[in-house]
Design a protein around this motif. Structure first.
Motif, mmCIF file in Angstrom:
data_model
loop_
_atom_site.group_PDB
_atom_site.id
_atom_site.type_symbol
_atom_site.label_atom_id
_atom_site.label_comp_id
_atom_site.label_asym_id
_atom_site.label_seq_id
_atom_site.Cartn_x
_atom_site.Cartn_y
_atom_site.Cartn_z
ATOM 1 N N ASP A 86 1.008 -1.075 -0.066
ATOM 2 C CA ASP A 86 -0.028 -0.434 -0.214
ATOM 3 C C ASP A 86 1.407 1.546 0.194
ATOM 4 O O ASP A 86 0.460 2.241 0.906
ATOM 5 C CB ASP A 86 -1.220 -0.388 0.883
ATOM 6 C CG ASP A 86 -0.106 -0.196 2.555
ATOM 7 O OD1 ASP A 86 1.119 -0.429 2.741
ATOM 8 O OD2 ASP A 86 -1.420 0.169 3.706
ATOM 9 N N GLN A 87 1.942 1.139 -0.735
ATOM 10 C CA GLN A 87 3.420 2.151 -0.951
ATOM 11 C C GLN A 87 3.332 2.597 -2.303
ATOM 12 O O GLN A 87 2.886 1.997 -3.348
ATOM 13 C CB GLN A 87 4.545 1.669 0.386
ATOM 14 C CG GLN A 87 4.305 1.809 1.544
ATOM 15 C CD GLN A 87 5.689 0.783 2.094
ATOM 16 O OE1 GLN A 87 6.568 1.968 1.801
ATOM 17 N NE2 GLN A 87 5.495 0.025 3.140
ATOM 18 N N GLY A 88 3.400 3.939 -2.360
ATOM 19 C CA GLY A 88 3.486 4.575 -3.765
ATOM 20 C C GLY A 88 2.041 4.346 -4.567
ATOM 21 O O GLY A 88 1.432 4.529 -4.031
ATOM 22 N N PHE A 89 2.644 3.782 -5.292
ATOM 23 C CA PHE A 89 1.305 3.497 -6.310
ATOM 24 C C PHE A 89 0.255 2.238 -5.297
ATOM 25 O O PHE A 89 -0.351 2.702 -6.054
ATOM 26 C CB PHE A 89 1.210 2.994 -7.836
ATOM 27 C CG PHE A 89 2.097 4.120 -8.816
ATOM 28 C CD1 PHE A 89 1.130 4.757 -9.008
ATOM 29 C CD2 PHE A 89 3.221 3.965 -8.827
ATOM 30 C CE1 PHE A 89 1.846 5.704 -10.330
ATOM 31 C CE2 PHE A 89 3.742 4.793 -9.941
ATOM 32 C CZ PHE A 89 3.080 5.482 -10.433
ATOM 33 N N GLY A 90 1.202 1.542 -5.001
ATOM 34 C CA GLY A 90 0.477 0.819 -3.997
ATOM 35 C C GLY A 90 -0.380 -0.464 -5.113
ATOM 36 O O GLY A 90 -0.118 -0.307 -6.439
ATOM 37 N N TYR A 91 -0.987 -1.843 -4.688
ATOM 38 C CA TYR A 91 -1.135 -2.488 -5.712
ATOM 39 C C TYR A 91 -2.739 -2.432 -6.445
ATOM 40 O O TYR A 91 -2.947 -2.856 -7.372
ATOM 41 C CB TYR A 91 -1.452 -4.038 -4.950
ATOM 42 C CG TYR A 91 -0.210 -4.407 -4.958
ATOM 43 C CD1 TYR A 91 0.929 -4.635 -5.796
ATOM 44 C CD2 TYR A 91 0.260 -6.011 -3.847
ATOM 45 C CE1 TYR A 91 2.108 -5.699 -5.722
ATOM 46 C CE2 TYR A 91 1.514 -6.975 -4.048
ATOM 47 C CZ TYR A 91 2.431 -6.032 -4.814
ATOM 48 O OH TYR A 91 3.089 -7.385 -5.056
ATOM 49 N N ILE B 80 8.949 4.641 -17.188
ATOM 50 C CA ILE B 80 8.046 3.876 -15.784
ATOM 51 C C ILE B 80 7.584 5.321 -15.672
ATOM 52 O O ILE B 80 7.382 6.235 -16.082
ATOM 53 C CB ILE B 80 10.055 3.920 -14.403
ATOM 54 C CG1 ILE B 80 9.936 6.049 -14.519
ATOM 55 C CG2 ILE B 80 10.517 3.459 -14.958
ATOM 56 C CD1 ILE B 80 11.247 5.303 -13.351
ATOM 57 N N LEU B 81 6.253 5.659 -14.518
ATOM 58 C CA LEU B 81 5.870 6.228 -13.728
ATOM 59 C C LEU B 81 6.203 5.766 -12.929
ATOM 60 O O LEU B 81 6.716 4.807 -11.605
ATOM 61 C CB LEU B 81 4.369 5.244 -13.988
ATOM 62 C CG LEU B 81 4.097 4.618 -15.820
ATOM 63 C CD1 LEU B 81 2.449 4.344 -15.255
ATOM 64 C CD2 LEU B 81 3.753 5.749 -16.573
ATOM 65 N N SER B 82 6.543 7.293 -12.325
ATOM 66 C CA SER B 82 7.087 7.214 -11.094
ATOM 67 C C SER B 82 5.873 8.355 -10.154
ATOM 68 O O SER B 82 5.214 8.877 -10.257
ATOM 69 C CB SER B 82 8.131 8.479 -11.301
ATOM 70 O OG SER B 82 8.849 7.882 -11.471
ATOM 71 N N TRP B 83 5.692 8.021 -8.081
ATOM 72 C CA TRP B 83 5.105 8.473 -7.196
ATOM 73 C C TRP B 83 5.544 8.948 -6.912
ATOM 74 O O TRP B 83 6.066 8.719 -6.173
ATOM 75 C CB TRP B 83 4.034 7.307 -6.850
ATOM 76 C CG TRP B 83 2.921 7.935 -6.343
ATOM 77 C CD1 TRP B 83 2.521 8.034 -4.751
ATOM 78 C CD2 TRP B 83 1.742 8.545 -6.591
ATOM 79 N NE1 TRP B 83 2.361 8.473 -4.201
ATOM 80 C CE2 TRP B 83 1.096 8.568 -5.044
ATOM 81 C CE3 TRP B 83 0.901 8.446 -7.268
ATOM 82 C CZ2 TRP B 83 -0.110 9.074 -4.858
ATOM 83 C CZ3 TRP B 83 -0.398 8.894 -8.010
ATOM 84 C CH2 TRP B 83 -1.291 9.628 -5.769
ATOM 85 N N PRO B 84 5.602 10.453 -6.402
ATOM 86 C CA PRO B 84 6.660 10.966 -6.000
ATOM 87 C C PRO B 84 5.492 12.006 -4.452
ATOM 88 O O PRO B 84 6.276 12.777 -3.718
ATOM 89 C CB PRO B 84 6.848 12.901 -6.893
ATOM 90 C CG PRO B 84 5.267 12.753 -7.744
ATOM 91 C CD PRO B 84 5.162 11.337 -7.918
ATOM 92 N N ASN B 85 4.475 11.054 -4.369
ATOM 93 C CA ASN B 85 4.143 12.037 -3.235
ATOM 94 C C ASN B 85 4.139 11.031 -1.700
ATOM 95 O O ASN B 85 4.214 9.661 -2.240
ATOM 96 C CB ASN B 85 2.606 12.450 -3.537
ATOM 97 C CG ASN B 85 2.080 13.087 -4.131
ATOM 98 O OD1 ASN B 85 2.876 14.030 -4.462
ATOM 99 N ND2 ASN B 85 1.500 12.702 -5.809
#
Length: 615
Positions: free
Chosen positions: A105-110, A350-355
């Motif tokens: 459940d981190q970043g993009f998460g599953y 890649i797709l990045s999740w910076p939050n």
């Protein structure tokens, strides 16, 4: 990472505005029927050989059925999900993850990963989802279920393929092989062997959009030392598993080339290497760049292990430019590779999740995976109350007598020996198979009362998820580490070292000669020392002798608490086990589940003596 901001903005809008319907496809662990799932949403980017299962039931006992593991399958291609369920655009999107380390459940998460895959499918792409290893270790959900909860979620995501990373083996060989049998998708590896026979198929070919797409798996040979070495040995202590490790990398390059050539001979139109190899000098001669530069015939190298997000293009053995893509860790990025029939791979990025806030929480993603993740986390919360051992004595971080002005016990573990400090240090030494065990007092967070011990109790002692490592260090380096740890005694310091296999005295009348820079890093020790009469076992420590030291990565490799004493020490076991898992294993396996009178004295058994010669 070009176009990442614009693409991320588009992605956010689509995730917020689109729903997610039930997937029609299913996993392909049996090698039949599927390989990619079909679902509905909407988003577009900017621009083998061997038996599938190949894992004998008794392989965990060090006696793999080599005939089954190495025998060729009748058909090593697997058609993807029924493309007639919705209109397709004739193109393929390979999605890849790596080093998830239980960050479900981190970043993009599953849940976010499921949403992205469904979005591509609804746009008309046929998707393939693969993982580059280190999925099942790194958080409590892995530790408490021995990786099983993560495999269940990967099944729910309909992964099509995976390779083992070094940390897939952290629960032991038998459990790793059990996990691969649980998986509804195959594992592949061209260099993981049991007594010179491949455990898995070296590659897998998936058919989609009239194309044959091959995936060759390769895992770093450093796995032998970055998981527990005993897991790769038989009962006589002989290594029976290997990863084609040799001094110059030739054996590994040959294994990769053989797999690539085999896939091409079977008609593969596109060949990916799924690597858990990493980048940097420390990984030589087995880094991704070593493999690419010594092989040919690969179209793209999807990599993991070093937790970087570097997007690199480099030349292979024949001078062909090969993209290498990595996606960081804990789903902070998801990789994609776009294939167009007749053109091959047109983009890999890649797709990045910076939050800081994970996508499922920030975007309130509500799909099938968000429900499954929530259920998995609830299962863990319940499991934390499960009794796993008992102690016949109170194990403490505090002085049993001394109180502060509020009447609360005074914390002792950061300035003196305690029985819980002894227990934890013993666990590091035994689990690391080392001469000496060290643990900083700041890493031991909570006492354990006499009686039953739950998972939650152990996690409360070691809550940070630090990792056990082993180095070869000189006696002088150990002396320097101890001196740095006592610089503030009798005041508290988190870097104070609890010890195992070692004893020492601290003369608090001697002013500390430790020096540091503005960042708090030790830069040297001058003058008379506070630490004296140091013994390893019954022998005085030899400053020139080399000893094996087990501790956490934080201390040995990362300058934790400013300790630089181990710079230059030879790393012999790299991040082989999480700290709380290590403590659970020591108590339940080595001590038989009961902590007895050997740890009865709250002040420890005399390993650390504090004196004041000025009195």
């Amino acid at each position: 990472m070009k176009r990442s901001r614009g693409f991320l903005f588009t992605l956010l809008l689509m995730l917020l505005l689109t729903g997610c319907q039930q997937t029609a496809g299913s996993g392909n662990g049996s090698g039949a029927d599927t390989g990619a799932s079909v679902s509905e949403a909407g988003i577009v980017p900017d621009a083998g050989e061997g038996a599938d299962e190949g894992v004998p039931d008794d392989a965990g006992e060090g006696a793999a059925d080599k005939k089954e593991a190495a025998s060729p399958a009748a058909d090593d291609t697997a058609p993807l999900a029924d493309e007639k369920t919705q209109e397709k655009n004739g193109e393929i999107m390979v999605l890849f993850t790596s080093d998830v380390h239980c960050g479900i459940d981190q970043g993009f998460g599953y849940a976010g990963l499921a949403q992205i895959r469904d979005s591509y499918e609804a746009q008309g792409y046929t998707t393939i989802l693969v993982d580059n290893g280190d999925a099942v270790q790194g958080e409590l959900i892995g530790t408490l279920t021995h990786g099983e909860a993560v495999i269940e979620l990967m099944n729910d995501l309909h992964y099509d393929l995976a390779i083992p990373g070094n940390h897939e083996f952290d629960y032991g060989m038998e459990q790793f092989l059990n996990l691969t049998r649980m998986a509804e998708f195959p594992y592949v590896s061209c260099n993981f062997n049991n007594e010179d026979q491949l455990v898995f198929s070296p590659y897998k070919i998936l058919e989609a959009c009239g194309m044959k797409i091959a995936f060759v798996g390769v895992t770093t040979p450093k796995t032998i030392t970055s998981s527990t070495p005993a897991y790769f040995q038989d009962y006589q202590g002989e290594f029976v598993y290997d990863f084609r490790q040799d001094e110059d990398g030739t054996a590994l390059y040959e294994a990769v080339q053989k797999a690539v050539d085999g896939a091409r001979a079977e008609g593969a139109d596109v060949i990916y290497v799924l690597g858990h190899m990493g980048m940097g000098e420390d990984f030589s001669p087995w880094s991704y760049s070593d493999v690419i530069s010594h092989t040919s015939g690969v179209d793209a190298f999807l990599d993991g292990h070093s937790h970087d997000t570097e997007q690199v293009v480099m030349k292979d053995k024949d001078g062909k430019e090969i993209p290498r893509s990595a996606v960081g860790q804990k789903l902070n990025a998801i990789g994609y590779s776009h294939i167009v029939p007749g053109k091959g791979i047109v983009e890999t990025d890649i797709l990045s999740w910076p939050n800081k806030t994970a996508a499922p929480e920030l975007l309130q993603i509500d799909n099938r995976l968000s429900d499954h993740v929530a259920a998995a986390k609830a299962r863990i919360e319940a499991q934390l109350t499960e009794v796993v051992a008992r102690t016949d004595v109170d194990l403490t971080i505090s002085d049993p007598v001394e109180k502060n002005e509020k009447g609360d016990p005074v914390r002792m573990v950061r300035r003196a020996e305690t029985n819980l400090g002894d227990l934890c240090a013993d666990a590091y030494r035994e689990q690391g198979g080392a001469d000496i065990g060290l643990i900083n007092g700041g890493g031991i967070r909570q006492s354990i009362k006499k009686g039953d011990i739950t998972y939650g109790d152990i996690v409360s002692v070691h809550p940070f998820g630090n990792e056990l490592c082993v180095v070869e260090a000189t006696g002088q380096q150990i002396l320097d580490a101890l001196e740095w740890g006592v610089r503030k005694i009798p005041e508290e310091t988190g870097g104070f070292l609890q010890v195992s296999g070692l004893s020492y005295e601290i003369d608090v009348s001697v002013p500390s000669g430790c020096e540091s820079d503005r960042n708090g890093m030790c830069t040297g020790i001058r003058g008379e020392r506070r630490v004296r009469n140091v013994k390893v076992g019954e022998e005085a420590i030899d400053p020139d002798k080399v000893y094996t030291v087990a501790s956490i990565k934080y201390i040995l490799l990362s300058h934790g608490d400013g300790n630089t004493a181990f710079d230059g020490a030879k790393l012999v076991q790299d991040c082989i086990k999480l700290d709380n898992q290590m403590l659970i294993d020591y108590i339940t396996q080595t001590l038989g589940g009961t902590i007895g009178d050997a740890y009865a004295d709250p002040y420890g058994d005399g390993r650390i003596t504090i004196i004041d010669d000025a009195k």
